[in-house]
Design a protein around this motif. Structure first.
Motif, short mmCIF file in Angstrom:
data_model
loop_
_atom_site.label_atom_id
_atom_site.label_comp_id
_atom_site.label_asym_id
_atom_site.label_seq_id
_atom_site.Cartn_x
_atom_site.Cartn_y
_atom_site.Cartn_z
N ASN A 141 0.93 -1.24 -0.06
CA ASN A 141 0.15 0.04 0.01
C ASN A 141 0.93 1.11 0.08
OD1 ASN A 141 -1.94 -1.76 0.05
ND2 ASN A 141 -2.67 -1.37 2.05
N LYS A 142 0.36 2.40 -0.66
CA LYS A 142 0.98 3.57 -0.79
C LYS A 142 0.28 4.68 -0.01
CE LYS A 142 4.75 1.98 -3.04
NZ LYS A 142 6.15 2.06 -2.85
N LEU A 143 1.09 5.62 0.45
CA LEU A 143 0.57 6.81 1.14
C LEU A 143 1.32 8.04 0.40
CD1 LEU A 143 -1.20 8.56 3.02
CD2 LEU A 143 0.69 8.40 4.72
N ILE A 144 0.48 8.88 -0.64
CA ILE A 144 1.11 9.71 -1.34
C ILE A 144 0.59 11.05 -0.70
CG2 ILE A 144 1.34 10.88 -3.64
CD1 ILE A 144 1.05 8.02 -4.75
N VAL A 145 1.60 11.98 -0.38
CA VAL A 145 1.12 13.30 -0.11
C VAL A 145 1.52 14.43 -0.84
CG1 VAL A 145 1.82 15.08 1.68
CG2 VAL A 145 1.53 12.67 2.44
N VAL A 146 0.60 15.24 -1.19
CA VAL A 146 0.49 16.40 -2.03
C VAL A 146 0.30 17.64 -1.65
CG1 VAL A 146 -0.21 17.41 -4.08
CG2 VAL A 146 -0.28 14.93 -4.05
N THR A 259 -3.49 5.64 -1.09
CA THR A 259 -4.18 6.92 -0.36
C THR A 259 -3.36 8.12 -1.01
OG1 THR A 259 -4.92 5.53 1.39
CG2 THR A 259 -5.10 7.79 1.78
N ILE A 260 -4.14 9.13 -1.31
CA ILE A 260 -3.47 10.32 -1.75
C ILE A 260 -4.01 11.45 -0.62
CG2 ILE A 260 -3.20 12.05 -3.52
CD1 ILE A 260 -3.40 9.69 -5.56
N VAL A 261 -3.30 12.07 -0.22
CA VAL A 261 -3.72 13.23 0.76
C VAL A 261 -3.34 14.58 0.33
CG1 VAL A 261 -3.45 14.13 3.02
CG2 VAL A 261 -3.20 11.60 2.93
N HIS A 277 6.36 12.10 7.84
CA HIS A 277 7.11 10.95 8.04
C HIS A 277 6.75 9.71 7.66
CE1 HIS A 277 10.40 13.19 10.35
NE2 HIS A 277 9.56 13.81 10.92
N HIS A 278 5.22 9.59 7.46
CA HIS A 278 4.65 8.44 7.15
C HIS A 278 4.41 8.07 5.55
CE1 HIS A 278 3.57 7.49 11.36
NE2 HIS A 278 3.46 8.57 11.40
N ALA A 279 4.87 9.20 4.78
CA ALA A 279 4.49 9.31 3.49
C ALA A 279 5.47 8.36 2.67
CB ALA A 279 4.78 10.72 2.98
N ASP A 280 5.20 7.77 1.44
CA ASP A 280 6.03 7.25 0.66
C ASP A 280 6.45 8.01 -0.37
OD1 ASP A 280 5.73 4.11 1.65
OD2 ASP A 280 3.53 4.60 1.13
N ASP A 281 5.73 9.05 -0.69
CA ASP A 281 6.00 9.89 -1.77
C ASP A 281 5.39 11.13 -1.51
OD1 ASP A 281 7.49 8.31 -4.03
OD2 ASP A 281 5.37 7.24 -3.80
N SER A 329 12.16 11.32 0.47
CA SER A 329 12.64 12.37 -0.47
C SER A 329 11.20 13.09 -1.06
CB SER A 329 13.04 11.57 -1.74
OG SER A 329 12.31 10.52 -2.34
N TYR A 330 11.24 14.09 -1.34
CA TYR A 330 10.32 14.86 -2.09
C TYR A 330 10.75 15.56 -3.47
CZ TYR A 330 12.93 19.36 -0.60
OH TYR A 330 13.76 20.25 -0.60
#
Length: 336
Positions: A141-146, A259-261, A277-281, A329-330
């Motif tokens: 599972n992936k957590l993507i933060v925008v 999940t995209i936040v 800190h919990h984001a994958d991307d 990374s970001y």
């Protein structure tokens, strides 16, 4: 035939099920709708649903317990540690053999592995099959933060387009609007009007969490365009100071492969920074306006000495620190 499937990741499960549903022999299959990853779930599936075949990912943390239980219940098992297509072909072969041979008296355990011949016993008649193993890697599972450095830089546009791109490819995706942001997507999707037309009600997870209510995972969000939308209901006042702990509870109560936040321009908030800190991307939207880009720099005096750090510069410093210390990374993105 009833088939239950247990995969290490929900992404692999969704991909396998989608592929299986498109197969030419699917009309003969009944699939259990949940990913069987835990021993207690498999016990319920066996007791109340009676599967005839179980496909287990050998990389599952609880694989040994699941395998032992399946053997005890004398249920046919295929071990999934090979290419997905090879397993599908193997399952298809089972149906072809069942068409040619009467009801089996004995069920064996079948392994999909390195160039090993399989024995399937039907009324003491042995059929040999050879399946060649190829590598398959599960995708977790992936957590993507925008986020964005300032309002109007495009984080919502990017997050919604990214969600749609994943959904078009058949992936299970959820879009989450940060609860302290001004409501936008609720009105954009016209949910208030669609509730009455479609006879369903939108349930705002964030408000339930703030009130300390129990979350029912089956009834939250809004399903549209193959995306699960978890957005701020514009009929309520925006939530102020949504905490780090509440954000964790919010995101991890959403059962989605991706999940995209959308954090919008809230990257400066301490609770949001802890959540990163919990984001994958992490993707940061910037406006190529020269004046706004200059905000990313420190304020200096005539001697070139740092006089003050702008809010945007402090955000960049924090992102650089977690990238250096933790490898998170970001990337900066902008619309020309």
């Amino acid at each position: 035939m009833k088939i239950a499937i247990g995969m290490k990741s929900n992404f692999a499960f969704e991909r396998f099920v989608t592929t299986l549903l498109k197969s030419d022999f699917y009309q003969n299959i009944q699939l259990y709708e949940e990913n069987v990853q835990e021993i207690n779930l498999l016990e319920d599936v066996i007791e109340f649903w009676n599967p005839e075949l179980i496909i287990l990912d050998s990389k599952l943390p609880s694989f040994d317990d699941l395998d032992i239980l399946a053997n005890q219940k004398e249920i046919e098992v295929v071990y999934f540690n090979a290419d997905m297509e090879e397993v599908l072909n193997y399952v298809k072969g089972i149906f072809q053999e069942n068409d040619e041979i009467e009801e089996p008296q004995k069920k064996e355990i079948h392994y999909v592995t390195d160039e090993v011949k399989k024995e399937i016993v039907f009324k003491d008649r042995v059929i040999e099959k050879e399946i060649i193993k190829t590598a398959y890697t599960s995708i977790p599972n992936k957590l993507i933060v925008v986020g964005s450095m300032w309002q109007g830089a495009g984080s919502t546009t990017l997050a919604t387009n990214l969600s749609r791109a994943f959904a078009i490819r058949g992936m299970n995706v959820a879009y989450v609007e940060f609860p302290s942001s001004k409501p936008y997507m609720f009105d954009y999707l016209s949910i208030h009007a669609k509730e009455e037309q479609e006879e369903r009600k939108y349930i705002d997870y964030a408000n339930l969490i703030r009130k300390g209510r129990v979350i029912n995972k089956r009834n939250g969000g809004w399903r549209e365009y193959d995306i699960d939308w978890f957005i701020n209901d514009s009929r309520y006042e925006p939530i102020e100071n949504f905490t780090y702990e509440e954000m964790l509870k919010y995101v991890y109560s959403i059962n989605s492969t991706i999940t995209i936040v959308d954090l919008s321009s809230n990257l400066h908030l301490p609770d949001v920074q802890k959540f990163l800190h919990h984001a994958d991307d992490i993707y940061i939207c910037v406006d190529p306006d020269p004046v706004k880009v200059d905000w990313l720099a420190s304020i200096t005096n005539e001697q070139g000495e740092t006089k003050k750090q702008r809010k945007e510069k402090l955000v960049i410093d924090y992102l650089n620190s977690i990238e250096e210390k933790e490898g998170i990374s970001y990337k900066f993105l902008y619309s020309p």
